[in-house]
Design a protein around this motif. Structure first.
Motif, PDB file in Angstrom:
ATOM      1  N   TRP A   1      23.654  40.774 -23.676  1.00 47.90           N
ATOM      2  CA  TRP A   1      24.547  41.527 -23.354  1.00 47.90           C
ATOM      3  C   TRP A   1      25.688  40.955 -24.550  1.00 47.90           C
ATOM      4  N   LYS A   2      26.190  42.361 -24.973  1.00 50.05           N
ATOM      5  CA  LYS A   2      26.956  42.380 -26.277  1.00 50.05           C
ATOM      6  C   LYS A   2      28.458  41.914 -25.445  1.00 50.05           C
ATOM      7  N   MET A   3      28.944  40.864 -25.629  1.00 49.67           N
ATOM      8  CA  MET A   3      29.866  40.477 -24.297  1.00 49.67           C
ATOM      9  C   MET A   3      30.954  39.801 -25.753  1.00 49.67           C
ATOM     10  N   ASP A   4      32.687  40.337 -25.054  1.00 50.46           N
ATOM     11  CA  ASP A   4      33.576  39.366 -25.877  1.00 50.46           C
ATOM     12  C   ASP A   4      34.452  38.701 -24.842  1.00 50.46           C
ATOM     13  N   ASP A   5      35.798  37.821 -25.198  1.00 51.98           N
ATOM     14  CA  ASP A   5      36.333  37.183 -25.028  1.00 51.98           C
ATOM     15  C   ASP A   5      36.504  37.678 -23.838  1.00 51.98           C
ATOM     16  N   ASP A   6      37.504  38.778 -23.919  1.00 54.54           N
ATOM     17  CA  ASP A   6      38.308  39.429 -22.259  1.00 54.54           C
ATOM     18  C   ASP A   6      37.755  40.160 -21.707  1.00 54.54           C
ATOM     19  N   SER A   7      36.743  40.749 -21.495  1.00 51.06           N
ATOM     20  CA  SER A   7      35.383  41.467 -20.973  1.00 51.06           C
ATOM     21  C   SER A   7      34.131  40.277 -19.913  1.00 51.06           C
ATOM     22  N   THR A   8      34.572  38.985 -20.888  1.00 50.14           N
ATOM     23  CA  THR A   8      33.647  38.435 -19.933  1.00 50.14           C
ATOM     24  C   THR A   8      34.664  37.260 -19.228  1.00 50.14           C
ATOM     25  N   THR A   9      36.087  37.249 -19.531  1.00 53.82           N
ATOM     26  CA  THR A   9      36.650  36.396 -18.936  1.00 53.82           C
ATOM     27  C   THR A   9      36.769  37.474 -17.443  1.00 53.82           C
ATOM     28  N   ARG A  10      36.988  38.487 -17.634  1.00 50.41           N
ATOM     29  CA  ARG A  10      37.477  39.287 -16.368  1.00 50.41           C
ATOM     30  C   ARG A  10      36.417  39.539 -15.472  1.00 50.41           C
TER      31      ARG A  10
ATOM     32  N   ASN B   1      38.889  30.635 -11.033  1.00 52.77           N
ATOM     33  CA  ASN B   1      38.922  30.640  -9.050  1.00 52.77           C
ATOM     34  C   ASN B   1      37.115  29.523  -9.282  1.00 52.77           C
ATOM     35  N   CYS B   2      35.882  29.992  -9.451  1.00 46.28           N
ATOM     36  CA  CYS B   2      34.809  29.952  -9.338  1.00 46.28           C
ATOM     37  C   CYS B   2      34.467  28.637 -10.191  1.00 46.28           C
TER      38      CYS B   2
ATOM     39  N   VAL C   1      33.848  37.066 -14.857  1.00 47.83           N
ATOM     40  CA  VAL C   1      33.940  35.998 -14.770  1.00 47.83           C
ATOM     41  C   VAL C   1      35.252  35.762 -13.139  1.00 47.83           C
ATOM     42  N   HIS C   2      36.525  35.853 -13.821  1.00 45.23           N
ATOM     43  CA  HIS C   2      37.724  35.966 -12.870  1.00 45.23           C
ATOM     44  C   HIS C   2      37.461  36.933 -11.147  1.00 45.23           C
ATOM     45  N   LEU C   3      36.459  37.740 -11.621  1.00 50.77           N
ATOM     46  CA  LEU C   3      35.993  38.409 -10.053  1.00 50.77           C
ATOM     47  C   LEU C   3      34.812  38.159  -9.154  1.00 50.77           C
ATOM     48  N   ALA C   4      34.533  37.159  -9.655  1.00 44.06           N
ATOM     49  CA  ALA C   4      32.963  36.427  -9.099  1.00 44.06           C
ATOM     50  C   ALA C   4      33.140  35.041  -8.267  1.00 44.06           C
TER      51      ALA C   4
ATOM     52  N   TRP D   1      35.690  53.246  -5.105  1.00 42.39           N
ATOM     53  CA  TRP D   1      34.175  52.744  -6.501  1.00 42.39           C
ATOM     54  C   TRP D   1      34.336  51.061  -6.896  1.00 42.39           C
ATOM     55  N   LYS D   2      35.663  51.285  -7.787  1.00 36.25           N
ATOM     56  CA  LYS D   2      36.536  50.220  -8.738  1.00 36.25           C
ATOM     57  C   LYS D   2      36.134  48.650  -7.287  1.00 36.25           C
ATOM     58  N   GLU D   3      37.052  49.663  -6.449  1.00 35.60           N
ATOM     59  CA  GLU D   3      37.050  48.506  -4.981  1.00 35.60           C
ATOM     60  C   GLU D   3      35.095  48.014  -4.809  1.00 35.60           C
ATOM     61  N   GLY D   4      34.885  48.286  -4.853  1.00 39.05           N
ATOM     62  CA  GLY D   4      32.823  48.278  -4.576  1.00 39.05           C
ATOM     63  C   GLY D   4      32.494  47.375  -5.184  1.00 39.05           C
ATOM     64  N   VAL D   5      32.435  47.835  -7.019  1.00 39.23           N
ATOM     65  CA  VAL D   5      32.505  47.371  -7.847  1.00 39.23           C
ATOM     66  C   VAL D   5      32.799  45.223  -7.340  1.00 39.23           C
ATOM     67  N   LYS D   6      34.530  45.254  -6.636  1.00 41.17           N
ATOM     68  CA  LYS D   6      35.014  44.293  -7.175  1.00 41.17           C
ATOM     69  C   LYS D   6      34.825  43.583  -6.206  1.00 41.17           C
ATOM     70  N   GLN D   7      34.033  43.936  -4.935  1.00 40.86           N
ATOM     71  CA  GLN D   7      33.742  42.974  -3.716  1.00 40.86           C
ATOM     72  C   GLN D   7      31.863  42.506  -4.288  1.00 40.86           C
ATOM     73  N   SER D   8      31.544  43.690  -5.305  1.00 42.29           N
ATOM     74  CA  SER D   8      30.092  43.557  -5.455  1.00 42.29           C
ATOM     75  C   SER D   8      29.635  42.461  -6.427  1.00 42.29           C
ATOM     76  N   LEU D   9      31.138  41.802  -7.315  1.00 45.60           N
ATOM     77  CA  LEU D   9      30.885  40.898  -8.482  1.00 45.60           C
ATOM     78  C   LEU D   9      31.152  39.389  -7.297  1.00 45.60           C
ATOM     79  N   ALA D  10      32.173  39.662  -6.726  1.00 46.51           N
ATOM     80  CA  ALA D  10      32.717  38.595  -5.618  1.00 46.51           C
ATOM     81  C   ALA D  10      31.805  37.938  -5.239  1.00 46.51           C
ATOM     82  N   GLN D  11      30.638  38.776  -4.443  1.00 47.80           N
ATOM     83  CA  GLN D  11      29.349  38.250  -3.609  1.00 47.80           C
ATOM     84  C   GLN D  11      28.031  37.872  -5.125  1.00 47.80           C
ATOM     85  N   ARG D  12      28.727  37.809  -6.521  1.00 40.87           N
ATOM     86  CA  ARG D  12      27.626  37.254  -6.700  1.00 40.87           C
ATOM     87  C   ARG D  12      27.525  35.578  -6.735  1.00 40.87           C
TER      88      ARG D  12
END
Length: 228
Positions: A58-67, A101-102, A69-72, A39-50
């Motif tokens: 959403w209540k986001m911070d630097d760490d969660s947002t950066t993580r 990269n995006c 975006v880097h997967l997308a 499932w973790k790999e599935g989530v990563k692939q879904s983000l990469a396809q967005r």
């Protein structure tokens, strides 16, 4: 005793990624990612396809947002506007996001209302967003330094929102319009720029749409802005 494999466990990762692509809650995605390795790999692939990602609401911070975006990898549109809950993004976060990269492929970025960011973070991000066509930095405290970075890095820019950016000046706007020759629309509502500046902008780019609309009187000898 081994757990019996369920129907969803038999799905291939690419199909899981397709399903996870319908989930808009980043909290739900994080929980799905923690279920198992597949499932973790599935989530990563879904983000990469967005192609589009919005953190508004959403209540986001630097760490969660950066993580995220880097997967997308295929991201084209990024919205980290401040909302009711507020994205707690700082200049450090924008710097880290700029390394994804995006970023060079983004055509739209919104930083609307992000009061915790300054020119330092915006310049880092914009300097790598060379494909940018639409930018919203309204409600921030950016200055001409950010406008200079935009002018030098974003030759394809078509629209920009500078709503209530009270620290930008006539110099910054003239430089922006002079270098971004594809610019079609600029929102300067709430800025402190002299009205005569807008005549200069239209002299450089007669077809430029200025919001709020500039009303030219007496064949261009004077200009006024509508009163809200």
């Amino acid at each position: 005793m081994e757990r019996e494999e369920t129907e969803i466990d038999r799905l291939p990762i690419d199909l899981l990624a397709y399903i996870f692509g319908f989930i808009i809650s980043f909290t739900d995605l994080a929980q799905a990612s923690s279920v198992c390795r597949k499932w973790k790999e599935g989530v990563k692939q879904s983000l990469a396809q967005r192609n589009s990602m919005s953190f508004a609401g959403w209540k986001m911070d630097d760490d969660s947002t950066t993580r995220l975006v880097h997967l997308a990898y295929n991201l084209k549109e990024l919205d980290i506007s401040r909302s009711r809950w507020g994205c707690q993004i700082t200049d450090n976060g924008l710097y880290r996001i700029s390394l994804a990269n995006c970023i060079g492929n983004l055509t739209s970025i919104s930083l609307w209302g992000m009061a915790r960011i300054t020119d330092r973070g915006v310049v880092h991000l914009i300097s790598r967003a060379t494909s940018l066509q639409h930018l919203n930095i309204g409600g921030t405290f950016v200055t001409d330094e950010s406008l200079l970075a935009i002018a030098n890095s974003c030759p394809h820019l078509k629209s920009i929102v500078l709503w209530s950016c009270r620290h930008v000046t006539e110099t910054g706007l003239l430089n922006l319009v002079n270098k971004c020759r594809k610019l079609e629309s600029i929102n300067v509502w709430g800025t402190r720029v002299p009205v005569n500046c807008f005549i200069g902008l239209l002299t450089i780019s007669p077809s430029l749409q200025i919001k709020p609309p500039v009303v030219l009187l007496n064949a261009g000898s004077a200009a006024i802005l509508p009163v809200a």
